[in-house]
Design a protein around this motif. Structure first.
Motif, PDB file in Angstrom:
ATOM      1  N   SER A  46       0.835  -1.206   0.000  1.00  0.00           N
ATOM      2  CA  SER A  46       0.000   0.000   0.000  1.00  0.00           C
ATOM      3  C   SER A  46       0.865   1.249   0.000  1.00  0.00           C
ATOM      4  O   SER A  46       0.546   2.237  -0.661  1.00  0.00           O
ATOM      5  CB  SER A  46      -0.915   0.022   1.224  1.00  0.00           C
ATOM      6  N   GLN A  88      -7.274   0.765  -0.267  1.00  0.00           N
ATOM      7  CA  GLN A  88      -7.598  -0.416   0.522  1.00  0.00           C
ATOM      8  C   GLN A  88      -8.671  -0.077   1.562  1.00  0.00           C
ATOM      9  O   GLN A  88      -9.651  -0.787   1.718  1.00  0.00           O
ATOM     10  CB  GLN A  88      -6.320  -0.905   1.211  1.00  0.00           C
ATOM     11  N   ASP A 168      -5.768  -1.303  -4.916  1.00  0.00           N
ATOM     12  CA  ASP A 168      -5.253  -1.891  -3.677  1.00  0.00           C
ATOM     13  C   ASP A 168      -6.320  -2.790  -3.064  1.00  0.00           C
ATOM     14  O   ASP A 168      -7.280  -2.313  -2.467  1.00  0.00           O
ATOM     15  CB  ASP A 168      -4.842  -0.777  -2.710  1.00  0.00           C
ATOM     16  N   GLU A 169      -6.159  -4.067  -3.216  1.00  0.00           N
ATOM     17  CA  GLU A 169      -7.111  -5.069  -2.734  1.00  0.00           C
ATOM     18  C   GLU A 169      -8.549  -4.725  -3.112  1.00  0.00           C
ATOM     19  O   GLU A 169      -9.409  -4.627  -2.244  1.00  0.00           O
ATOM     20  CB  GLU A 169      -6.976  -5.256  -1.225  1.00  0.00           C
ATOM     21  N   GLY A 400      -3.184  -2.596   6.471  1.00  0.00           N
ATOM     22  CA  GLY A 400      -4.552  -3.094   6.472  1.00  0.00           C
ATOM     23  C   GLY A 400      -4.701  -4.477   7.099  1.00  0.00           C
ATOM     24  O   GLY A 400      -5.564  -4.706   7.946  1.00  0.00           O
TER      25      GLY A 400
HETATM   26 MG    MG Z   1      -2.151  -2.581   2.306  1.00  0.00          MG
END
Ligand code: MG
Ligand code: ATP
Lengths: 494, 362
Positions: A46, A88, A168-169, A400
């Protein structure tokens, strides 16, 4: 592939107090390529994309875009350079409507002063439809579930017409159907020449969307490889630096007495006649697609959602639960899906976050027992490998996945006999996941009953003893362990 | 920190001055110790030490600028002058950390003080009864604020604004709009406040002004509640993320009500001290105190967003305000300009703090 990459990062370095998040990382991205970024929780993924999106300054290193060195100073600047990002921890503004969020900062105008609402609605509806999200774009984002919000965030990014997308995810809260749609969309964009950096902990996604993959570990780049011909095992090995014995460890248990029984539970318009029983030492999985009602069901059990009728029995005793406080008093625990919204207390350090749901255990007559609390905290962060292992660090400064571990730790030390987990491994890396399922095994031995919602098919198939499939607010199928397959679950769910 | 202490006490090596015990350096030292529990934590508190550094610089500057500043008498003046604000601001800190804000503190102070003063002067009640009445009034009004906020959807700002207006009104009713004791009563009937009460506001123990001791007690109490009790934990939790706190079984209502009740109690304590100091109470006393208390909290580094902060910073904030006011007086700056400077100070402290946080990412 053209010889000169569209974007090149050279020796990017970034430190936070006490953490070297990125250690001279090189990275490049070609036009029309999806480059997957992998790494354990806290590896620096991230951080890397946030530097590209202008939301974090780098300490040193060079960013070369289209052959020219650039300094990205703000998110606004990144957008001018054609870089868009899906964060995220989503970045939507809860009180604005879906359409306002999508067009935030660039509302289309008609003449000078008038916002072109009709055009906005139309465009918004178009992107949302591509993602398979059918909602009124006028509703405030606050009324949406996490998966829907994630889709809106993606829609916002996609509607920008940027040349570089940082995701991001993006699939962490999505179920199978929406994920498939997203993959199609990502591939479609790539074919149009758009370049994408894609971060995910779901390794099965790597070959579907990616051409190359880069693995980070402890802020350093391990390798960049073409996706073709790299197996999941190799990737895992590179990520965690060791072989993973088993991704979904599971020990056989014989379920005991019923501890939670739900009869005919009804929430008008959301849940219809839901019946089920959870036993001691049992893991019951609930699988459903977007808005199937899984989250509504568990919120109702935890006193966060009013029910219209139905009976709930805990340990054979009929109970009514009207607040989380009561639910916890009855021995329930509930890990919510949305850690940023109702899981983590961001400005509070890790330790008080972990013990928050069980303060009674760590206090006497309202006085906290700091030593006892600290011992428990130390045990928990070791067990779940929260990194950095600093109980005094503010929760908001964790990555995260580590935040997710903190919220998990909170419920693991809550002493609850009935644990409800809504996407317990959201954002957690493969290595830590396997350790978390080990912990589930231990809980189950201690006669805890676990109710687990998961949108990750392999996970739910491997971990649950029984699986209920939910669709439009009611259970459409029940499978015993071993009976279900991915295809069967999907079929019952859609 | 040790270094600073020795330096400061060298300047103030006035043998008779036990007073300097309450002068800010030692208090901040004590507080520094309270903050720093464990090595890592103390490093962090140094990083966070912006307000403390500001206070020390201010003291250093004023010591050079005015020969009258760093004397035992003047420092004890500063402590007395800061006391009302400090007491209120400690309570305000808890409310603000919980994600609220209390605009009624000045009015609650006046109401509790008026009730007590009327009972003691005109109804022959003893000092103990008077004080209990004041504390009861403060706690009652505070808990009403808390209940209104918890049980209705009225935002804290609006609810306490309403309570503020109502409490001032009640205070006017109780006192009939006159000071208590009024001049007439004082001259003709000889009715006055108990001498013990006056001692609370202007007496001293071994040269240490009583209000300064009250500050110490209140700060320790506030610190204790916030760091060592489940209530304190709940206050941080609901201010940090209300929904997450609720899901973790924290009762938002109970916590809010408690925070506002404690605030009310402290407003009453400040009311008692101020009445003792002024030798009378009136319905309009402590005008603007709510804003001063909020300023002290902000200067002390507690954000208005809630969920983080502490009473030690607030105490320093209150002392920065008190010291600045006192210093400007000594330097002959007019009261009007003092207000302007104070306003600028509030803004610059917050700007500086934000810059520091961004710059060093703490
Ligand atoms: Mg992350
Ligand atoms: N704002 C911050 N302040 C301090 N430390 C931070 C901050 N943001 C990230 N970190 C630290 O930097 C490291 C890298 O974090 P990052 O968020 O990049 O990890 P990640 O690879 O995205 O992990 P995850 O898979 O858990 O999301 C972590 O150790 C984290 O604690």
């Amino acid at each position: 592939m053209p010889t000169e990459p569209l974007l090149r990062l050279e020796a990017i370095d970034k430190s936070f107090p006490g953490v070297h998040a990125l250690d001279h990382v090189d990275f490049d991205l070609y036009e029309g390529e999806t480059h997957v970024l992998l790494g354990e929780n806290g590896a620096g993924k991230s951080t890397l994309v946030k530097i590209l999106s202008g939301s974090l300054p780098k300490d040193s290193g060079r960013i070369i875009l289209r052959g020219k060195q650039v300094e990205i100073t703000s998110s606004y600047h990144a957008r001018l350079l054609g870089i868009g990002m899906v964060y995220q921890e989503l970045s939507l503004i809860p009180d604005l409507s879906v359409v306002e969020n999508i067009f935030l900062g660039r509302l289309p105008r008609r003449r000078v002063f008038f916002i072109d609402w009709p055009r906005m609605y139309e465009e918004a509806q178009q992107v949302l439809k591509k993602l398979g999200l059918i909602i009124d774009p006028k509703v405030p984002v606050r009324h949406l579930g996490l998966a829907e919000r994630q889709l809106v965030e993606i829609a916002k990014c996609l509607s920008l017409n940027e040349r570089i997308l940082l995701l991001d995810e993006p699939t962490s809260a999505l179920s199978e159907e929406e994920r498939q749609r997203l993959f199609n969309l990502v591939n479609e964009l790539r074919e149009r020449g758009i370049s994408i950096i894609y971060i995910s902990h779901r390794l099965s996604e790597v070959p579907i969307v990616g051409q190359r993959v880069t693995v980070l570990r402890d802020g350093k780049k391990v390798a960049t490889l073409p996706v073709n011909g790299v197996g999941e095992d190799t990737l895992i090995q590179m990520m965690v630096g060791r072989e993973l014995k088993e991704q979904y460890p599971k020990e056989k248990m014989i379920p005991g007495e019923p501890i939670l029984k739900v009869q005919d539970l009804e929430v008008k318009g959301a849940l219809h006649h839901v019946d089920f029983t959870l036993h001691e030492g049992e893991i019951v999985g609930i699988y459903g697609l977007l808005n199937a009602g899984c989250t509504t069901l568990v919120r109702a059990l935890f006193g966060l959602q009013k029910t219209d009728s139905g009976k709930i029995y805990v340990d054979g005793r009929r109970v009514t639960i009207s607040s989380p406080e009561e639910a916890i008093g009855l021995g329930l625990g509930y890990l919510t899906r949305d850690r940023a919204g109702d899981g983590l207390i961001h400005p509070m350090p890790v330790l008080p976050n972990i013990t928050l749901a069980n303060l009674k255990e760590f206090s006497q007559l309202g006085l906290l027992q700091h030593q006892k609390e600290r011992r428990e905290g130390e045990k928990r962060i070791k067990e779940l490998r929260v990194l950095p292992a600093d109980l005094g660090r503010c929760a908001m400064y964790l990555s995260g996945g580590n935040q997710q571990k903190v919220v998990l730790a909170k419920w693991l030390c809550s002493g609850s006999k009935i644990l409800i987990f809504d996407e317990p491994t959201r954002g957690i890396d493969v290595g830590a996941k396997s350790e978390i399922f080990q912990l589930f095994n231990r809980l189950v031995k201690e006669k805890v009953g676990i109710l687990m919602i998961s949108s990750e098919l392999p996970e739910i198939l491997a971990v649950a003893d029984r699986i209920f499939v939910m669709r439009r607010g009611s259970f459409t199928a029940e499978y015993q362990r071993g009976e279900a397959t991915q295809e069967k679950l999907l079929k019952s769910a859609s | 920190m040790r270094e600073k202490r020795t330096k400061v006490s060298n300047i103030g090596n006035n043998p008779e001055s036990t007073v300097s015990a309450i002068a800010s350096p030692r208090i901040s030292l004590l507080m520094g110790r309270l903050v720093s529990m464990g090595g890592e934590a103390s490093k962090k508190s140094l990083l966070k030490g912006g307000p403390l550094i500001a206070l020390l610089l201010l003291i250093a500057y004023l010591s050079f600028a005015s020969p009258h500043f760093f004397t035992a008498r003047n420092l004890s003046n500063v402590a007395v002058q800061s006391s009302i604000n400090a007491i209120l601001a400690i309570g305000q800190t808890m409310v603000i950390i919980s994600g609220g804000i209390d605009l009624s503190v000045g009015a609650v102070l006046a109401l509790s003080a008026s009730v007590a003063a009327v009972a003691m002067t005109y109804h022959g009640q003893s000092m103990v009864v008077g004080m209990l009445l004041a504390l009861g009034t403060g706690a009652l009004v505070g808990s009403i604020s808390g209940i209104v906020i918890a049980k209705t959807k009225v935002p804290d700002f609006v609810a306490t604004l309403g309570i503020m207006t109502a409490a001032r009104g009640l205070a006017l009713i109780v006192t009939g709009g006159l000071p208590v004791p009024s001049h007439k009563a004082l001259l003709e009937v000889g009715a006055g406040l108990p001498s013990g009460l006056i001692w609370l506001g202007s007496g001293d123990i071994l040269g240490v002004p009583v209000p300064a001791l009250v500050i110490v007690a209140v700060t320790i109490m506030g610190w204790h509640i916030l760091t060592n009790t489940t209530l304190g934990r709940a206050i941080y939790a609901i201010g940090g993320n209300r929904e997450a706190a609720r899901v973790s079984g924290i009762s938002i209502d109970r916590t809010k009500i408690m925070a506002y009740t404690i605030m009310g109690l402290l407003a009453a304590v400040a009311g008692i001290v101020l009445t003792g100091r002024l030798n009378s109470a009136n319905a309009l006393m402590a005008g603007g105190a709510e804003l001063h208390s909020i300023a002290a909290v902000v200067i002390g580094g507690t954000t208005l967003l809630g969920g983080a902060g502490g009473v030690v910073g607030t105490l320093i904030g209150a002392f920065i305000m008190g010291t600045l006011g006192n210093g400007l007086n000594l330097l002959g700056v007019s009261a009007f300009w003092q207000q302007v400077i104070m306003g600028m100070l509030i803004i610059s402290v917050v700007v500086f703090d934000q810059w520091r946080r961004r710059r060093f990412a703490v």
